[in-house]
Motif scaffolding. Structure first.
Motif, mmCIF file in Angstrom:
data_model
loop_
_atom_site.group_PDB
_atom_site.id
_atom_site.type_symbol
_atom_site.label_atom_id
_atom_site.label_comp_id
_atom_site.label_asym_id
_atom_site.label_seq_id
_atom_site.Cartn_x
_atom_site.Cartn_y
_atom_site.Cartn_z
ATOM 1 N N LEU A 99 0.825 -1.212 0.000
ATOM 2 C CA LEU A 99 0.000 0.000 0.000
ATOM 3 C C LEU A 99 0.856 1.257 0.000
ATOM 4 C CD1 LEU A 99 -2.746 -0.948 2.623
ATOM 5 C CD2 LEU A 99 -3.012 -0.803 0.136
ATOM 6 N N TYR A 100 2.065 1.168 0.507
ATOM 7 C CA TYR A 100 2.942 2.332 0.624
ATOM 8 C C TYR A 100 4.103 2.307 -0.370
ATOM 9 C CZ TYR A 100 0.413 3.369 4.901
ATOM 10 O OH TYR A 100 -0.583 3.680 5.799
ATOM 11 N N ALA A 111 -7.290 -2.857 -4.929
ATOM 12 C CA ALA A 111 -7.813 -4.216 -4.746
ATOM 13 C C ALA A 111 -7.486 -4.739 -3.355
ATOM 14 C CB ALA A 111 -7.226 -5.138 -5.813
ATOM 15 N N ILE A 112 -6.285 -4.436 -2.866
ATOM 16 C CA ILE A 112 -5.894 -4.863 -1.514
ATOM 17 C C ILE A 112 -6.758 -4.169 -0.469
ATOM 18 C CG2 ILE A 112 -4.031 -4.769 0.193
ATOM 19 C CD1 ILE A 112 -2.046 -4.964 -2.189
ATOM 20 N N ALA A 113 -6.908 -2.856 -0.611
ATOM 21 C CA ALA A 113 -7.706 -2.094 0.355
ATOM 22 C C ALA A 113 -9.160 -2.533 0.352
ATOM 23 C CB ALA A 113 -7.603 -0.603 0.046
ATOM 24 N N GLN A 114 -9.677 -2.868 -0.825
ATOM 25 C CA GLN A 114 -11.085 -3.261 -0.918
ATOM 26 C C GLN A 114 -11.345 -4.558 -0.158
ATOM 27 O OE1 GLN A 114 -12.556 -3.135 -4.894
ATOM 28 N NE2 GLN A 114 -14.673 -3.562 -4.320
ATOM 29 N N THR A 127 -14.670 2.622 -4.871
ATOM 30 C CA THR A 127 -14.503 4.039 -4.517
ATOM 31 C C THR A 127 -13.965 4.181 -3.105
ATOM 32 O OG1 THR A 127 -16.331 4.679 -5.972
ATOM 33 C CG2 THR A 127 -15.673 6.268 -4.291
ATOM 34 N N ALA A 128 -14.513 3.411 -2.169
ATOM 35 C CA ALA A 128 -14.037 3.447 -0.783
ATOM 36 C C ALA A 128 -12.570 3.061 -0.717
ATOM 37 C CB ALA A 128 -14.874 2.511 0.085
ATOM 38 N N ALA A 129 -12.206 2.016 -1.420
ATOM 39 C CA ALA A 129 -10.823 1.561 -1.424
ATOM 40 C C ALA A 129 -9.909 2.597 -2.055
ATOM 41 C CB ALA A 129 -10.714 0.235 -2.172
ATOM 42 N N MET A 130 -10.364 3.232 -3.130
ATOM 43 C CA MET A 130 -9.569 4.248 -3.808
ATOM 44 C C MET A 130 -9.307 5.434 -2.900
ATOM 45 S SD MET A 130 -9.983 7.439 -5.351
ATOM 46 C CE MET A 130 -11.738 7.477 -5.692
ATOM 47 N N VAL A 131 -10.351 5.879 -2.164
ATOM 48 C CA VAL A 131 -10.189 7.001 -1.233
ATOM 49 C C VAL A 131 -9.178 6.643 -0.154
ATOM 50 C CG1 VAL A 131 -11.339 8.399 0.524
ATOM 51 C CG2 VAL A 131 -12.486 7.949 -1.651
#
Length: 225
Positions: A99-100, A111-114, A127-131
């Motif tokens: 992520l970093y 995709a990881i965040a989602q 959208t939530a993951a993108m933010v």
């Protein structure tokens, strides 16, 4: 002789400087309030936050309005830190580091965040993951917001911090009378010059803050179209 004539005997045009300084501050703060509310709206809608929007209080002082925006910025920081903690807790270390990683494709990060938000929220949009990725992987939290909070605190503690934001309409004499209780007359010009330095830094930091928020809100608008 007017009080302002005693303080600015050499150049009548300088009488307007303090009013202009105050107006610049109010305009900048107003824009920051608006940008902050835009980000609050995105966080509440897409990341499940419950941050209360803010508004400038015309009956309050510069200091009190600085404290209002500092409080909500601190809450935004807290929420982003919580998102980071959730990611770290629920992801394998290798995925969390991705992520970093600036070399990692953004779509992979999203995709990881989602995956994490699907666990936290029960259901998660891209959208939530993108933010979340945008807030975590940029310097938004560590640099932009932190610097702006520091500058707001400095302005709140400055010579004009105790002046009502509506005093601008009452003229220069009223502003000078309002702040002469805080400093000796001989110190006023020095204090105002120091305030000008704070304001210049504040305006520059505010522009970065507003650009960072615009990046996030623009991406959100593109996602929902």
């Amino acid at each position: 002789m007017a009080l302002s004539d005693l303080l600015y005997p050499d150049n009548p045009k300088r009488k307007q400087e303090l009013i202009n300084l105050h107006q610049e501050l109010l305009d900048c703060m107003s824009t920051n309030f608006h940008a902050t509310n835009e980000l609050v709206g995105v966080l509440n809608k897409h990341l499940g936050c419950t941050i209360t929007p803010i508004e400038m209080r015309e009956s309050s002082t510069v200091k009190e309005n600085c404290e209002i925006i500092i409080q909500v910025m601190s809450e935004i920081q807290h929420q982003v830190q919580k998102i980071d903690s959730d990611m770290k807790e629920k992801l394998e270390p290798v995925l969390y580091q991705k992520l970093y990683d600036i070399k990692e494709p953004e779509l992979e990060k999203i995709a990881i965040a989602q995956r994490v938000f699907s666990i936290i929220l029960g259901e998660a949009t891209s959208t939530a993951a993108m933010v979340a990725v945008k807030l975590l992987s940029s310097n938004f939290l560590t640099l932009t917001v932190s610097k702006l909070i520091g500058l707001l605190a400095a302005i709140a503690a400055s010579v004009l911090g105790g002046v009502s934001i509506t005093i601008i309409g009452l003229g220069l004499e009223m502003i000078l009378h309002a702040i002469l209780g805080a400093v000796e007359r001989s110190q006023l010009l020095t204090a105002v010059r120091s305030y000008e330095k704070h304001l210049a830094e504040f305006k520059a930091a505010s522009e970065k803050y507003q650009r960072a928020i615009h990046e996030v809100t623009s991406l959100v608008r593109q996602q929902v179209q």
